[in-house]
Design an enzyme around this catalytic site. Structure first.
Site, PDB file in Angstrom:
ATOM      1  N   SER A   1       7.568   1.640   1.314  1.00  0.00           N
ATOM      2  CA  SER A   1       7.263   2.432   0.124  1.00  0.00           C
ATOM      3  C   SER A   1       8.512   3.181  -0.297  1.00  0.00           C
ATOM      4  O   SER A   1       9.020   4.033   0.442  1.00  0.00           O
ATOM      5  CB  SER A   1       6.150   3.440   0.436  1.00  0.00           C
TER       6      SER A   1
ATOM      7  N   HIS B   1       6.781  -1.529  -2.015  1.00  0.00           N
ATOM      8  CA  HIS B   1       5.605  -0.794  -2.498  1.00  0.00           C
ATOM      9  C   HIS B   1       6.105   0.330  -3.416  1.00  0.00           C
ATOM     10  O   HIS B   1       6.974   1.117  -3.040  1.00  0.00           O
ATOM     11  CB  HIS B   1       4.849  -0.246  -1.289  1.00  0.00           C
TER      12      HIS B   1
ATOM     13  N   ASP C   1       5.022   3.484  -5.697  1.00  0.00           N
ATOM     14  CA  ASP C   1       3.944   4.473  -5.862  1.00  0.00           C
ATOM     15  C   ASP C   1       4.072   5.245  -7.169  1.00  0.00           C
ATOM     16  O   ASP C   1       4.969   6.080  -7.317  1.00  0.00           O
ATOM     17  CB  ASP C   1       3.997   5.480  -4.709  1.00  0.00           C
TER      18      ASP C   1
ATOM     19  N   MET D   1       2.569   8.029  -9.660  1.00  0.00           N
ATOM     20  CA  MET D   1       1.665   9.190  -9.658  1.00  0.00           C
ATOM     21  C   MET D   1       1.787   9.939 -10.975  1.00  0.00           C
ATOM     22  O   MET D   1       2.894  10.134 -11.467  1.00  0.00           O
ATOM     23  CB  MET D   1       2.031  10.136  -8.518  1.00  0.00           C
TER      24      MET D   1
ATOM     25  N   HIS E   1       1.430   0.495  -6.876  1.00  0.00           N
ATOM     26  CA  HIS E   1       0.233   1.268  -6.533  1.00  0.00           C
ATOM     27  C   HIS E   1       0.059   2.354  -7.593  1.00  0.00           C
ATOM     28  O   HIS E   1       0.778   3.354  -7.581  1.00  0.00           O
ATOM     29  CB  HIS E   1       0.439   1.860  -5.122  1.00  0.00           C
TER      30      HIS E   1
ATOM     31  N   MET F   1      -1.482   5.373  -8.897  1.00  0.00           N
ATOM     32  CA  MET F   1      -2.305   6.557  -8.628  1.00  0.00           C
ATOM     33  C   MET F   1      -2.363   7.333  -9.934  1.00  0.00           C
ATOM     34  O   MET F   1      -1.803   8.428 -10.063  1.00  0.00           O
ATOM     35  CB  MET F   1      -1.685   7.377  -7.493  1.00  0.00           C
TER      36      MET F   1
ATOM     37  N   MET G   1      -6.612   3.291   1.707  1.00  0.00           N
ATOM     38  CA  MET G   1      -5.742   4.449   1.959  1.00  0.00           C
ATOM     39  C   MET G   1      -6.108   5.088   3.295  1.00  0.00           C
ATOM     40  O   MET G   1      -7.288   5.339   3.567  1.00  0.00           O
ATOM     41  CB  MET G   1      -5.895   5.495   0.847  1.00  0.00           C
TER      42      MET G   1
ATOM     43  N   GLY H   1      -0.960  10.828  -2.720  1.00  0.00           N
ATOM     44  CA  GLY H   1      -0.203  11.869  -3.409  1.00  0.00           C
ATOM     45  C   GLY H   1       1.123  12.201  -2.735  1.00  0.00           C
ATOM     46  O   GLY H   1       2.070  12.589  -3.410  1.00  0.00           O
TER      47      GLY H   1
ATOM     48  N   ASP I   1      -2.224   1.887   3.765  1.00  0.00           N
ATOM     49  CA  ASP I   1      -1.173   2.742   3.208  1.00  0.00           C
ATOM     50  C   ASP I   1      -1.400   4.193   3.619  1.00  0.00           C
ATOM     51  O   ASP I   1      -2.430   4.781   3.275  1.00  0.00           O
ATOM     52  CB  ASP I   1      -1.202   2.609   1.673  1.00  0.00           C
TER      53      ASP I   1
ATOM     54  N   GLY J   1       0.714   6.985   6.650  1.00  0.00           N
ATOM     55  CA  GLY J   1       0.842   7.315   8.070  1.00  0.00           C
ATOM     56  C   GLY J   1       0.991   6.110   8.976  1.00  0.00           C
ATOM     57  O   GLY J   1       0.716   6.202  10.173  1.00  0.00           O
TER      58      GLY J   1
ATOM     59  N   GLY K   1       6.347   4.212   4.413  1.00  0.00           N
ATOM     60  CA  GLY K   1       7.403   4.978   3.762  1.00  0.00           C
ATOM     61  C   GLY K   1       8.330   5.574   4.803  1.00  0.00           C
ATOM     62  O   GLY K   1       9.389   5.017   5.115  1.00  0.00           O
ATOM     63  N   SER K   2       7.889   6.697   5.390  1.00  0.00           N
ATOM     64  CA  SER K   2       8.719   7.395   6.379  1.00  0.00           C
ATOM     65  C   SER K   2       9.105   6.515   7.560  1.00  0.00           C
ATOM     66  O   SER K   2      10.216   6.637   8.078  1.00  0.00           O
ATOM     67  CB  SER K   2       7.992   8.624   6.931  1.00  0.00           C
TER      68      SER K   2
HETATM   69  C1  DX5 Z   1       0.853   8.087  -0.666  1.00  0.00           C
HETATM   70  C2  DX5 Z   1       1.490   6.770  -1.020  1.00  0.00           C
HETATM   71  C3  DX5 Z   1       2.102   6.068   0.107  1.00  0.00           C
HETATM   72  C4  DX5 Z   1       3.233   6.815   0.795  1.00  0.00           C
HETATM   73  C5  DX5 Z   1       3.166   6.439   2.244  1.00  0.00           C
HETATM   74  O1  DX5 Z   1       0.139   8.537  -1.756  1.00  0.00           O
HETATM   75  O2  DX5 Z   1       0.524   5.904  -1.583  1.00  0.00           O
HETATM   76  O3  DX5 Z   1       2.531   4.755  -0.262  1.00  0.00           O
HETATM   77  O4  DX5 Z   1       4.502   6.515   0.293  1.00  0.00           O
HETATM   78  O5  DX5 Z   1       4.082   7.196   2.956  1.00  0.00           O
HETATM   79  P1  DX5 Z   1       4.082   7.262   4.540  1.00  0.00           P
HETATM   80  O6  DX5 Z   1       4.244   5.857   5.040  1.00  0.00           O
HETATM   81  O7  DX5 Z   1       5.237   8.142   4.840  1.00  0.00           O
HETATM   82  O8  DX5 Z   1       2.755   7.843   4.956  1.00  0.00           O
HETATM   83 ZN    ZN Z   2       1.079   3.785  -1.921  1.00  0.00          ZN
END
Ligand code: DX5
Ligand code: ZN
Length: 217
Positions: A7, A32, A34, A36, A65, A67, A138, A143, A176, A178, A198-199
């Site tokens: 992400s 990915h 995101d 928002m 994605h 949102m 999710m 967010g 998606d 954590g 992501g992280s």
């Molecule tokens: C959250 C996003 C995720 C986010 C995941 O709203 O949809 O895609 O980037 O980040 P990690 O992998 O760090 O939880």
């Molecule tokens: Zn996402």
């Protein structure tokens, strides 16, 4: 073989092109993206102009994605901007408009995704399963990146996988929020075929090792 979708929300935006090239070389299967809107979720990220730039700079599969509230309004524009797959949240509009958004994406020749927030039951995806190339469950409240994995979503993953096996077995099941080397194994066990991270990818100096650790799950 499980797919990994880094992400870019967790990337260094000042060096986005290099970051993407780095994860591509490191073995990422797709990216990915995101989006928002500050309304459907309490945060604002990036949108169409950034997607257009990315499309020009990479041939990687772009998993978008959304949102955003009432995604039907923008489905076509995200397809035109270069999305390969557009994910819409079932909670973001009426069932008629969610269906219309998926049909719009299909009409643009792109893949469709349907997304469930943590509080939304698996059954909410049922009306759309035949119209979906991917279902996204999710595992954090959408967010923000960097939140902790909600282990009570594993049951939902299993339920969605069972529903898909009955009507659309080729459909991907994406998770998606954590996802890291530990939680990835739980997701794979519960039937996930695509891991968003992501992280756990951009937060690590060695992206190849990070992606390999996720795939080992
Ligand atoms: C959250 C996003 C995720 C986010 C995941 O709203 O949809 O895609 O980037 O980040 P990690 O992998 O760090 O939880
Ligand atoms: Zn996402």
């Amino acid at each position: 073989m499980i797919k990994v979708a880094p992400s870019i929300l967790a990337a260094d935006f000042a060096r986005l092109g290099e970051e993407i090239e780095d994860v591509r070389r490191a073995g990422a299967d797709m990216l990915h993206f995101d989006v928002m809107d500050g309304l459907f979720v309490p945060n604002i990220s990036f949108g169409i102009p950034v997607l257009k730039s990315l499309r020009r700079s990479t041939d990687m599969f772009l998993d978008v994605h959304l949102m955003i509230d009432r995604p039907l309004r923008y489905a076509e524009r995200f397809c035109e901007a270069g999305a390969d797959l557009v994910n819409v949240h079932v909670e973001a509009d009426s069932p008629e408009n969610i269906r219309a958004a998926l049909e719009k994406v299909r009409a643009c020749g792109k893949k469709t995704g349907i997304t469930l927030k943590p509080a939304t039951p698996a059954e909410a995806a049922a009306p759309y399963l035949e119209l979906a190339d991917l279902v996204l469950v999710m595992t954090v409240e959408p967010g923000f990146g960097g939140q902790s994995f909600m282990a009570d979503m594993l049951d939902k993953l299993r339920r969605v996988r069972a529903m898909l096996d009955a009507v659309n077995p080729a459909c991907e099941l994406e998770v998606d929020g954590g996802v890291n080397a530990q939680t990835a194994a739980l997701c794979a066990d519960a039937g996930a075929s695509v891991l968003v991270a992501g992280s756990a990818v951009f937060g690590k100096p060695d992206r190849a090792a990070a992606i390999a650790a996720l795939k080992q799950a």
